[in-house]
Design a protein around this motif. Sequence first.
Motif, mmCIF file in Angstrom:
data_model
loop_
_atom_site.group_PDB
_atom_site.id
_atom_site.type_symbol
_atom_site.label_atom_id
_atom_site.label_comp_id
_atom_site.label_asym_id
_atom_site.label_seq_id
_atom_site.Cartn_x
_atom_site.Cartn_y
_atom_site.Cartn_z
ATOM 1 N N HIS A 27 0.828 -1.352 -0.070
ATOM 2 C CA HIS A 27 -0.013 0.201 0.083
ATOM 3 C C HIS A 27 0.740 1.419 0.161
ATOM 4 O O HIS A 27 0.293 2.005 -0.862
ATOM 5 N N ALA A 28 2.148 1.182 1.184
ATOM 6 C CA ALA A 28 2.786 1.885 0.388
ATOM 7 C C ALA A 28 3.521 2.622 -0.345
ATOM 8 O O ALA A 28 3.507 3.657 -1.191
ATOM 9 N N LEU A 29 3.938 0.725 -1.449
ATOM 10 C CA LEU A 29 4.053 1.623 -2.835
ATOM 11 C C LEU A 29 2.989 2.182 -4.024
ATOM 12 O O LEU A 29 3.715 2.828 -4.769
ATOM 13 N N ALA A 30 1.541 1.792 -3.488
ATOM 14 C CA ALA A 30 0.493 1.490 -4.381
ATOM 15 C C ALA A 30 0.453 3.928 -4.163
ATOM 16 O O ALA A 30 0.131 4.803 -5.288
ATOM 17 N N LEU A 31 0.464 4.166 -2.599
ATOM 18 C CA LEU A 31 0.240 5.522 -2.105
ATOM 19 C C LEU A 31 1.734 6.535 -3.168
ATOM 20 O O LEU A 31 1.565 7.507 -3.550
ATOM 21 N N ASP A 32 2.757 5.805 -2.986
ATOM 22 C CA ASP A 32 3.845 6.392 -3.965
ATOM 23 C C ASP A 32 3.941 7.047 -5.534
ATOM 24 O O ASP A 32 4.328 7.749 -6.268
ATOM 25 N N HIS A 33 2.760 5.774 -6.030
ATOM 26 C CA HIS A 33 2.062 5.734 -7.175
ATOM 27 C C HIS A 33 1.548 6.697 -8.079
ATOM 28 O O HIS A 33 1.268 7.296 -7.332
ATOM 29 N N PRO A 34 2.135 7.432 -8.965
ATOM 30 C CA PRO A 34 1.480 8.546 -9.191
ATOM 31 C C PRO A 34 0.160 8.478 -10.182
ATOM 32 O O PRO A 34 -0.305 9.011 -10.328
ATOM 33 N N GLY A 35 -0.151 6.866 -10.540
ATOM 34 C CA GLY A 35 -0.901 6.277 -11.479
ATOM 35 C C GLY A 35 -2.385 6.466 -10.484
ATOM 36 O O GLY A 35 -3.682 6.530 -10.744
ATOM 37 N N PHE A 36 -2.757 6.688 -9.593
ATOM 38 C CA PHE A 36 -3.170 5.984 -8.516
ATOM 39 C C PHE A 36 -3.421 6.709 -6.984
ATOM 40 O O PHE A 36 -2.851 7.046 -6.401
ATOM 41 N N ASP A 37 -5.147 6.908 -6.782
ATOM 42 C CA ASP A 37 -5.440 7.316 -5.578
ATOM 43 C C ASP A 37 -5.412 5.998 -4.716
ATOM 44 O O ASP A 37 -6.106 5.216 -4.796
ATOM 45 N N ALA A 38 -4.825 5.494 -3.413
ATOM 46 C CA ALA A 38 -4.728 4.272 -3.184
ATOM 47 C C ALA A 38 -5.370 3.973 -1.444
ATOM 48 O O ALA A 38 -5.453 5.217 -1.199
ATOM 49 N N GLY A 39 -6.091 3.207 -1.487
ATOM 50 C CA GLY A 39 -6.354 2.882 -0.147
ATOM 51 C C GLY A 39 -6.192 1.204 0.016
ATOM 52 O O GLY A 39 -6.059 0.251 -0.746
ATOM 53 N N LEU A 40 -6.454 1.635 1.316
ATOM 54 C CA LEU A 40 -6.456 -0.460 1.870
ATOM 55 C C LEU A 40 -8.001 -0.593 2.853
ATOM 56 O O LEU A 40 -7.905 0.158 3.706
ATOM 57 N N VAL A 41 -7.834 -1.442 2.635
ATOM 58 C CA VAL A 41 -9.436 -2.636 2.789
ATOM 59 C C VAL A 41 -8.779 -4.057 4.046
ATOM 60 O O VAL A 41 -8.163 -4.972 3.000
ATOM 61 N N ASP A 42 -8.977 -3.740 5.101
ATOM 62 C CA ASP A 42 -8.936 -5.360 5.942
ATOM 63 C C ASP A 42 -9.882 -5.492 5.454
ATOM 64 O O ASP A 42 -10.591 -6.153 6.390
ATOM 65 N N LEU A 43 -10.069 -7.167 5.012
ATOM 66 C CA LEU A 43 -11.221 -7.830 5.725
ATOM 67 C C LEU A 43 -11.574 -8.480 6.984
ATOM 68 O O LEU A 43 -12.529 -8.859 7.474
ATOM 69 N N ALA A 44 -10.491 -8.553 7.910
ATOM 70 C CA ALA A 44 -10.749 -8.442 9.363
ATOM 71 C C ALA A 44 -11.087 -6.972 9.460
ATOM 72 O O ALA A 44 -12.592 -7.896 10.611
ATOM 73 N N GLU A 45 -11.480 -6.267 9.093
ATOM 74 C CA GLU A 45 -12.113 -4.928 10.213
ATOM 75 C C GLU A 45 -13.426 -5.102 9.268
ATOM 76 O O GLU A 45 -14.490 -5.098 9.304
ATOM 77 N N VAL A 46 -14.030 -5.085 7.437
ATOM 78 C CA VAL A 46 -15.291 -5.218 7.392
ATOM 79 C C VAL A 46 -16.267 -6.657 7.456
ATOM 80 O O VAL A 46 -17.046 -6.074 7.849
ATOM 81 N N ALA A 47 -15.548 -7.782 7.852
ATOM 82 C CA ALA A 47 -15.741 -8.881 9.116
ATOM 83 C C ALA A 47 -16.933 -9.262 8.261
ATOM 84 O O ALA A 47 -18.129 -9.475 8.988
ATOM 85 N N LEU A 48 -16.981 -9.634 7.530
ATOM 86 C CA LEU A 48 -18.151 -10.484 6.156
ATOM 87 C C LEU A 48 -18.562 -12.155 7.264
ATOM 88 O O LEU A 48 -17.161 -12.582 7.770
ATOM 89 N N PRO A 49 -19.500 -12.261 7.768
ATOM 90 C CA PRO A 49 -20.118 -13.514 8.595
ATOM 91 C C PRO A 49 -19.609 -14.030 7.134
ATOM 92 O O PRO A 49 -19.955 -13.775 5.720
ATOM 93 N N LEU A 50 -20.433 -15.863 7.360
ATOM 94 C CA LEU A 50 -19.711 -16.632 6.150
ATOM 95 C C LEU A 50 -21.273 -16.413 4.786
ATOM 96 O O LEU A 50 -22.058 -15.790 5.717
ATOM 97 N N LEU A 51 -21.314 -16.291 3.217
ATOM 98 C CA LEU A 51 -22.319 -15.634 2.949
ATOM 99 C C LEU A 51 -23.643 -15.934 3.876
ATOM 100 O O LEU A 51 -24.052 -17.062 3.254
ATOM 101 N N ASP A 52 -24.371 -15.594 3.953
ATOM 102 C CA ASP A 52 -25.772 -15.315 4.080
ATOM 103 C C ASP A 52 -26.865 -14.499 3.913
ATOM 104 O O ASP A 52 -27.992 -14.043 4.520
ATOM 105 N N GLU A 53 -26.476 -14.311 2.044
ATOM 106 C CA GLU A 53 -27.271 -13.895 1.600
ATOM 107 C C GLU A 53 -28.534 -14.362 0.503
ATOM 108 O O GLU A 53 -27.673 -15.377 0.558
#
Length: 190
Positions: A27-53
Amino acid sequence: MPRPRLQTVIGSTRPGRRGAAVATWFHALALDHPGFDAGLVDLAEVALPLLDEPHPPQRGRYEHEHTRRWSELVSAADAYVFVVPEYNHSYNAATKNALDYLAREWRGKPVAFVGYGGVAAGSRAVQALLPVVTSLGMLPVAGSVHIPFVRLSFTADGRFEPAPGLDDSANGVLDDLLRLTAARPTAPVG
Protein backbone atom coordinates in the motif's frame (compact mmCIF):
# COMPACT_ATOMS: atom_id res chain seq x y z
CA MET A 1 -9.00 14.19 -14.44
CA PRO A 2 -9.13 12.18 -11.21
CA ARG A 3 -6.74 9.30 -10.78
CA PRO A 4 -8.22 5.79 -10.63
CA ARG A 5 -8.92 4.42 -7.16
CA LEU A 6 -6.92 1.33 -6.20
CA GLN A 7 -7.85 -0.82 -3.22
CA THR A 8 -5.26 -3.10 -1.67
CA VAL A 9 -7.20 -5.84 0.12
CA ILE A 10 -5.71 -7.71 3.08
CA GLY A 11 -7.06 -11.21 2.46
CA SER A 12 -6.01 -12.92 5.68
CA THR A 13 -8.14 -12.52 8.79
CA ARG A 14 -6.20 -15.00 10.93
CA PRO A 15 -4.80 -13.83 14.29
CA GLY A 16 -1.02 -13.52 14.00
CA ARG A 17 -1.26 -13.07 10.23
CA ARG A 18 1.63 -11.77 8.12
CA GLY A 19 -0.66 -10.30 5.49
CA ALA A 20 -1.36 -6.98 7.21
CA ALA A 21 2.35 -6.08 7.23
CA VAL A 22 2.83 -7.26 3.64
CA ALA A 23 -0.22 -5.27 2.52
CA THR A 24 0.98 -2.17 4.38
CA TRP A 25 4.28 -2.39 2.48
CA PHE A 26 2.48 -2.75 -0.87
CA HIS A 27 0.00 0.00 0.00
CA ALA A 28 2.88 2.40 0.74
CA LEU A 29 4.24 1.73 -2.76
CA ALA A 30 0.77 2.30 -4.21
CA LEU A 31 0.50 5.63 -2.36
CA ASP A 32 3.81 6.71 -3.92
CA HIS A 33 2.73 5.60 -7.40
CA PRO A 34 1.69 8.62 -9.47
CA GLY A 35 -1.14 6.79 -11.22
CA PHE A 36 -3.45 5.85 -8.37
CA ASP A 37 -5.37 7.13 -5.41
CA ALA A 38 -4.80 4.21 -3.07
CA GLY A 39 -6.80 2.76 -0.21
CA LEU A 40 -6.22 -0.17 2.13
CA VAL A 41 -9.05 -2.58 2.97
CA ASP A 42 -8.74 -5.15 5.75
CA LEU A 43 -11.14 -8.09 5.49
CA ALA A 44 -10.74 -8.61 9.24
CA GLU A 45 -12.28 -5.15 9.77
CA VAL A 46 -14.92 -5.65 7.08
CA ALA A 47 -15.93 -8.74 9.10
CA LEU A 48 -18.19 -10.46 6.61
CA PRO A 49 -19.90 -13.55 8.01
CA LEU A 50 -19.90 -16.66 5.86
CA LEU A 51 -22.06 -15.72 2.87
CA ASP A 52 -25.52 -15.18 4.33
CA GLU A 53 -27.44 -13.38 1.60
CA PRO A 54 -30.61 -15.24 0.50
CA HIS A 55 -30.41 -13.96 -3.11
CA PRO A 56 -27.68 -14.58 -5.68
CA PRO A 57 -25.24 -11.65 -5.77
CA GLN A 58 -25.88 -11.11 -9.50
CA ARG A 59 -29.27 -9.63 -8.56
CA GLY A 60 -27.76 -7.00 -6.28
CA ARG A 61 -30.66 -7.43 -3.82
CA TYR A 62 -28.75 -7.27 -0.57
CA GLU A 63 -30.70 -7.75 2.64
CA HIS A 64 -27.88 -7.28 5.14
CA GLU A 65 -26.19 -4.04 6.05
CA HIS A 66 -22.73 -5.66 6.04
CA THR A 67 -23.28 -6.64 2.39
CA ARG A 68 -24.45 -3.15 1.43
CA ARG A 69 -21.36 -1.65 3.10
CA TRP A 70 -19.10 -4.14 1.30
CA SER A 71 -20.80 -3.38 -2.00
CA GLU A 72 -20.27 0.37 -1.55
CA LEU A 73 -16.62 -0.12 -0.59
CA VAL A 74 -15.88 -2.36 -3.57
CA SER A 75 -17.89 -0.18 -5.98
CA ALA A 76 -15.76 2.84 -5.03
CA ALA A 77 -12.63 1.27 -6.56
CA ASP A 78 -11.47 1.07 -10.16
CA ALA A 79 -8.86 -1.65 -9.54
CA TYR A 80 -7.80 -4.07 -6.80
CA VAL A 81 -4.76 -5.83 -5.42
CA PHE A 82 -5.44 -8.83 -3.21
CA VAL A 83 -2.71 -9.70 -0.72
CA VAL A 84 -3.26 -13.38 -0.09
CA PRO A 85 -1.63 -16.19 1.88
CA GLU A 86 -1.20 -19.65 0.51
CA TYR A 87 -3.04 -22.23 2.59
CA ASN A 88 -2.94 -25.91 1.58
CA HIS A 89 -1.98 -25.22 -2.05
CA SER A 90 -4.69 -22.57 -2.48
CA TYR A 91 -5.92 -19.26 -1.09
CA ASN A 92 -7.77 -18.59 2.14
CA ALA A 93 -11.50 -18.81 2.81
CA ALA A 94 -11.97 -15.16 3.83
CA THR A 95 -10.83 -14.02 0.40
CA LYS A 96 -13.18 -16.45 -1.36
CA ASN A 97 -16.06 -15.38 0.86
CA ALA A 98 -15.42 -11.69 0.15
CA LEU A 99 -15.33 -12.29 -3.59
CA ASP A 100 -18.47 -14.45 -3.57
CA TYR A 101 -20.56 -11.82 -1.76
CA LEU A 102 -20.69 -9.59 -4.84
CA ALA A 103 -20.94 -9.88 -8.61
CA ARG A 104 -21.56 -6.73 -10.66
CA GLU A 105 -19.28 -4.66 -8.40
CA TRP A 106 -16.25 -6.67 -9.64
CA ARG A 107 -17.17 -6.85 -13.33
CA GLY A 108 -14.74 -5.27 -15.77
CA LYS A 109 -12.30 -4.13 -13.12
CA PRO A 110 -8.56 -4.92 -13.20
CA VAL A 111 -7.04 -7.02 -10.43
CA ALA A 112 -3.54 -8.03 -9.36
CA PHE A 113 -2.16 -10.20 -6.57
CA VAL A 114 0.54 -10.28 -3.95
CA GLY A 115 0.93 -13.88 -2.84
CA TYR A 116 3.02 -15.02 0.08
CA GLY A 117 3.80 -18.28 1.77
CA GLY A 118 6.59 -20.84 1.92
CA VAL A 119 8.58 -22.35 -0.89
CA ALA A 120 5.84 -21.69 -3.50
CA ALA A 121 5.74 -17.98 -2.55
CA GLY A 122 1.95 -17.83 -2.71
CA SER A 123 1.95 -18.79 -6.40
CA ARG A 124 -0.57 -21.60 -5.91
CA ALA A 125 -2.93 -19.19 -4.14
CA VAL A 126 -2.70 -16.78 -7.06
CA GLN A 127 -3.17 -19.57 -9.61
CA ALA A 128 -6.29 -20.75 -7.78
CA LEU A 129 -7.69 -17.21 -7.72
CA LEU A 130 -7.33 -16.58 -11.45
CA PRO A 131 -10.34 -18.64 -12.60
CA VAL A 132 -12.44 -17.18 -9.78
CA VAL A 133 -11.77 -13.54 -10.62
CA THR A 134 -12.08 -14.28 -14.33
CA SER A 135 -15.51 -15.85 -13.79
CA LEU A 136 -16.50 -12.69 -11.91
CA GLY A 137 -15.58 -10.69 -15.02
CA MET A 138 -12.46 -9.13 -13.51
CA LEU A 139 -9.38 -8.43 -15.62
CA PRO A 140 -6.26 -9.98 -14.04
CA VAL A 141 -2.88 -8.48 -14.94
CA ALA A 142 -0.29 -10.88 -16.33
CA GLY A 143 2.16 -10.65 -13.42
CA SER A 144 1.96 -10.96 -9.66
CA VAL A 145 4.23 -10.33 -6.69
CA HIS A 146 5.37 -13.52 -4.94
CA ILE A 147 7.03 -13.61 -1.53
CA PRO A 148 8.73 -16.91 -0.63
CA PHE A 149 9.39 -17.94 2.96
CA VAL A 150 7.53 -14.87 4.15
CA ARG A 151 8.34 -15.48 7.82
CA LEU A 152 12.03 -14.81 7.02
CA SER A 153 11.14 -11.34 5.73
CA PHE A 154 10.21 -9.99 9.14
CA THR A 155 12.43 -8.10 11.56
CA ALA A 156 12.56 -8.94 15.26
CA ASP A 157 10.06 -6.13 15.95
CA GLY A 158 7.56 -7.52 13.42
CA ARG A 159 8.15 -5.22 10.45
CA PHE A 160 8.06 -6.60 6.93
CA GLU A 161 11.43 -6.15 5.22
CA PRO A 162 11.10 -6.78 1.47
CA ALA A 163 13.83 -8.79 -0.21
CA PRO A 164 15.97 -7.03 -2.82
CA GLY A 165 14.04 -6.59 -6.04
CA LEU A 166 10.61 -6.97 -4.44
CA ASP A 167 9.86 -3.23 -4.61
CA ASP A 168 10.68 -3.30 -8.33
CA SER A 169 8.39 -6.29 -8.83
CA ALA A 170 5.56 -4.55 -6.97
CA ASN A 171 6.03 -1.32 -8.93
CA GLY A 172 5.94 -3.30 -12.17
CA VAL A 173 2.62 -4.82 -11.13
CA LEU A 174 1.30 -1.35 -10.30
CA ASP A 175 2.38 -0.09 -13.73
CA ASP A 176 0.67 -3.06 -15.44
CA LEU A 177 -2.45 -2.52 -13.36
CA LEU A 178 -2.53 1.17 -14.31
CA ARG A 179 -2.21 0.35 -18.02
CA LEU A 180 -5.09 -2.11 -17.77
CA THR A 181 -7.17 0.32 -15.71
CA ALA A 182 -6.64 3.11 -18.27
CA ALA A 183 -7.55 0.76 -21.14
CA ARG A 184 -10.76 -0.62 -19.67
CA PRO A 185 -14.08 0.54 -21.07
CA THR A 186 -15.87 3.24 -19.13
CA ALA A 187 -19.27 1.58 -19.56
CA PRO A 188 -20.05 -1.36 -17.30
CA VAL A 189 -19.21 -4.73 -18.80
CA GLY A 190 -21.93 -7.35 -18.95
